[in-house]
Design a protein around this motif. Structure first.
Motif, PDB file in Angstrom:
ATOM      1  N   ILE A  71      94.020  66.566 -14.275  1.00 35.43           N
ATOM      2  CA  ILE A  71      92.648  66.264 -13.867  1.00 35.43           C
ATOM      3  C   ILE A  71      91.735  66.498 -15.061  1.00 35.43           C
ATOM      4  O   ILE A  71      91.869  67.503 -15.784  1.00 35.43           O
ATOM      5  CB  ILE A  71      92.201  67.138 -12.671  1.00 35.43           C
ATOM      6  CG1 ILE A  71      93.045  66.830 -11.434  1.00 35.43           C
ATOM      7  CG2 ILE A  71      90.712  66.916 -12.358  1.00 35.43           C
ATOM      8  CD1 ILE A  71      92.719  67.694 -10.239  1.00 35.43           C
ATOM      9  N   TRP A  72      90.790  65.575 -15.263  1.00 40.54           N
ATOM     10  CA  TRP A  72      89.822  65.691 -16.344  1.00 40.54           C
ATOM     11  C   TRP A  72      88.424  65.542 -15.763  1.00 40.54           C
ATOM     12  O   TRP A  72      88.163  64.636 -14.980  1.00 40.54           O
ATOM     13  CB  TRP A  72      90.075  64.618 -17.405  1.00 40.54           C
ATOM     14  CG  TRP A  72      91.441  64.721 -18.005  1.00 40.54           C
ATOM     15  CD1 TRP A  72      92.585  64.097 -17.596  1.00 40.54           C
ATOM     16  CD2 TRP A  72      91.811  65.554 -19.114  1.00 40.54           C
ATOM     17  NE1 TRP A  72      93.642  64.474 -18.371  1.00 40.54           N
ATOM     18  CE2 TRP A  72      93.192  65.362 -19.322  1.00 40.54           C
ATOM     19  CE3 TRP A  72      91.111  66.421 -19.947  1.00 40.54           C
ATOM     20  CZ2 TRP A  72      93.896  66.025 -20.330  1.00 40.54           C
ATOM     21  CZ3 TRP A  72      91.803  67.079 -20.957  1.00 40.54           C
ATOM     22  CH2 TRP A  72      93.178  66.872 -21.138  1.00 40.54           C
ATOM     23  N   LEU A  73      87.544  66.449 -16.147  1.00 37.04           N
ATOM     24  CA  LEU A  73      86.152  66.429 -15.712  1.00 37.04           C
ATOM     25  C   LEU A  73      85.271  66.054 -16.897  1.00 37.04           C
ATOM     26  O   LEU A  73      85.410  66.619 -17.988  1.00 37.04           O
ATOM     27  CB  LEU A  73      85.735  67.802 -15.178  1.00 37.04           C
ATOM     28  CG  LEU A  73      86.611  68.390 -14.069  1.00 37.04           C
ATOM     29  CD1 LEU A  73      86.139  69.810 -13.725  1.00 37.04           C
ATOM     30  CD2 LEU A  73      86.598  67.510 -12.835  1.00 37.04           C
ATOM     31  N   THR A  74      84.366  65.112 -16.688  1.00 36.34           N
ATOM     32  CA  THR A  74      83.468  64.675 -17.762  1.00 36.34           C
ATOM     33  C   THR A  74      82.031  65.038 -17.412  1.00 36.34           C
ATOM     34  O   THR A  74      81.509  64.621 -16.370  1.00 36.34           O
ATOM     35  CB  THR A  74      83.573  63.159 -17.988  1.00 36.34           C
ATOM     36  OG1 THR A  74      84.934  62.813 -18.278  1.00 36.34           O
ATOM     37  CG2 THR A  74      82.682  62.725 -19.148  1.00 36.34           C
ATOM     38  N   ARG A  75      81.407  65.824 -18.276  1.00 40.72           N
ATOM     39  CA  ARG A  75      80.016  66.221 -18.096  1.00 40.72           C
ATOM     40  C   ARG A  75      79.085  65.052 -18.365  1.00 40.72           C
ATOM     41  O   ARG A  75      79.486  64.025 -18.912  1.00 40.72           O
ATOM     42  CB  ARG A  75      79.667  67.371 -19.046  1.00 40.72           C
ATOM     43  CG  ARG A  75      80.389  68.668 -18.771  1.00 40.72           C
ATOM     44  CD  ARG A  75      80.193  69.697 -19.885  1.00 40.72           C
ATOM     45  NE  ARG A  75      79.006  69.503 -20.690  1.00 40.72           N
ATOM     46  CZ  ARG A  75      78.071  70.427 -20.911  1.00 40.72           C
ATOM     47  NH1 ARG A  75      78.179  71.622 -20.356  1.00 40.72           N
ATOM     48  NH2 ARG A  75      77.042  70.177 -21.684  1.00 40.72           N
ATOM     49  N   ALA A  90      81.976  63.512 -13.606  1.00 44.97           N
ATOM     50  CA  ALA A  90      82.936  62.453 -13.321  1.00 44.97           C
ATOM     51  C   ALA A  90      84.328  63.077 -13.297  1.00 44.97           C
ATOM     52  O   ALA A  90      84.618  64.017 -14.055  1.00 44.97           O
ATOM     53  CB  ALA A  90      82.851  61.358 -14.374  1.00 44.97           C
ATOM     54  N   LEU A  91      85.191  62.577 -12.418  1.00 45.78           N
ATOM     55  CA  LEU A  91      86.523  63.154 -12.240  1.00 45.78           C
ATOM     56  C   LEU A  91      87.572  62.051 -12.376  1.00 45.78           C
ATOM     57  O   LEU A  91      87.445  60.980 -11.785  1.00 45.78           O
ATOM     58  CB  LEU A  91      86.606  63.824 -10.870  1.00 45.78           C
ATOM     59  CG  LEU A  91      87.892  64.559 -10.490  1.00 45.78           C
ATOM     60  CD1 LEU A  91      87.572  65.699  -9.508  1.00 45.78           C
ATOM     61  CD2 LEU A  91      88.921  63.629  -9.874  1.00 45.78           C
ATOM     62  N   ARG A  92      88.596  62.347 -13.149  1.00 45.54           N
ATOM     63  CA  ARG A  92      89.723  61.421 -13.296  1.00 45.54           C
ATOM     64  C   ARG A  92      91.012  62.199 -13.077  1.00 45.54           C
ATOM     65  O   ARG A  92      91.203  63.274 -13.654  1.00 45.54           O
ATOM     66  CB  ARG A  92      89.702  60.794 -14.691  1.00 45.54           C
ATOM     67  CG  ARG A  92      90.856  59.851 -14.967  1.00 45.54           C
ATOM     68  CD  ARG A  92      90.592  59.063 -16.248  1.00 45.54           C
ATOM     69  NE  ARG A  92      90.260  59.929 -17.359  1.00 45.54           N
ATOM     70  CZ  ARG A  92      91.157  60.465 -18.195  1.00 45.54           C
ATOM     71  NH1 ARG A  92      92.446  60.250 -17.996  1.00 45.54           N
ATOM     72  NH2 ARG A  92      90.756  61.223 -19.200  1.00 45.54           N
TER      73      ARG A  92
END
Length: 304
Positions: free
Chosen positions: A57-61, A12-14
């Motif tokens: 930018i934050w990436l969620t595994r 997921a990308l925010r």
């Protein structure tokens, strides 16, 4: 391929975008979508509008662990965006497939970073002209539509990535309307990937950009709106103008308009347009621009 194997390569990308960014008014300052891990070093492929002008930018595994990242590249021509994780993602890369080898009727899995899967099929392979001066020669259209398509993975039956989700559209068939997704074919990435990683852009000269958001109606090109502060607004192009001619060449549809514009010269060239406004013909001369030059770029993004 098991869903668990697909899911482990999608994040997921925010993204957060400054309030004064050029695209903030149109695309918003908080954007969410997905990305696909494409190498072991934390390189993530997504759709470019999610990360344009992002300063965070934050990436969620899939297990909930969050990793910061920065925007590496946004290719205006294809629409692809690249993100580089700033910490260890420790996720397997999804292998790239061949979008040229799939066709109408082939089964696909459309998967996002939140773990939502849509099993569907390719319903069309055809040209797509977007209102924001964008053109794909042969986009991939799939059904049914995924509820969270931006940057999501279109995976072929062999478990390989064949496209990245871009839009949700409506399709009319037998009097009924249903949702479909438009995706960018993965084969467009392969010849430009090295340049995007090393330089943040391709070596091709930037195309002339007008900042005119347009639609095609019965074969004519109608201006829906103009980008605030863009070349079209400064030249006086208006909502409702019908673009009839570009540099002594009649315009026959949106795709024809873009091809004629981009073949007229480099970014910065003056573009004369004959427009029909309130039943009268007018000539508007627009000094085109390099769209990318108007955008903010993060401190970690290569710009050479």
């Amino acid at each position: 391929m098991p869903r668990s194997s697909i899911r482990s390569s999608i994040v997921a990308l925010r993204a957060r975008i400054p309030d004064d960014a050029f695209t903030a008014g149109v695309l918003g300052t908080e954007r969410e979508g997905s990305g696909v891990v494409i190498n072991a070093d934390g390189l993530v492929l997504t759709i470019g509008y999610l990360i344009t002008e992002a300063d965070e930018i934050w990436l969620t595994r899939h297990d909930g662990r969050v990793v910061p990242a920065h925007p590496l590249a946004y290719d205006q021509e294809t629409g692809f965006g690249l993100v580089k994780a700033l910490g260890r993602l420790d996720l397997p890369a999804m292998p790239l497939g061949s979008s040229a080898e799939v066709g109408v009727g082939d089964r696909i899995t459309f998967a996002d970073g939140a773990g939502r899967f849509v099993e569907g099929a390719i319903v069309a392979r055809q040209e797509f002209a977007g209102y924001w001066e964008y053109l794909l020669e042969e986009a991939i259209f799939t059904a049914p539509a995924h509820p969270s398509w931006g940057g999501a993975a279109v995976v072929g039956e062999d478990g390989r990535l064949i496209g990245i989700g871009s839009l949700r559209l409506e399709m009319m068939e037998d009097g009924e309307t249903s949702g479909i997704n438009m995706s960018v074919p993965i084969d467009l990435l392969k010849p430009i990937l090295d340049d995007l990683v090393r330089r943040g852009r391709t070596p091709a000269p930037p195309r002339p950009w007008l900042g005119a958001y347009s639609a095609e109606r019965n074969g004519t090109v109608v201006v829906l709106s103009v980008a605030e502060g863009g070349p079209a607004e400064e030249a006086g192009l208006r909502q409702g103008d019908v673009i009839a001619e570009l540099r002594d060449k009649e315009v026959h549809g949106l795709a024809d308009f873009y091809r004629t514009l981009w073949s007229s010269g480099p970014a910065g060239i003056e573009v004369p347009l004959r427009v029909v406004r309130d039943g009268r013909e007018n000539w508007v001369r627009i000094r085109s621009a390099d769209r990318d030059a108007l955008l903010r770029h993060g401190p970690n993004a290569p710009r050479n």
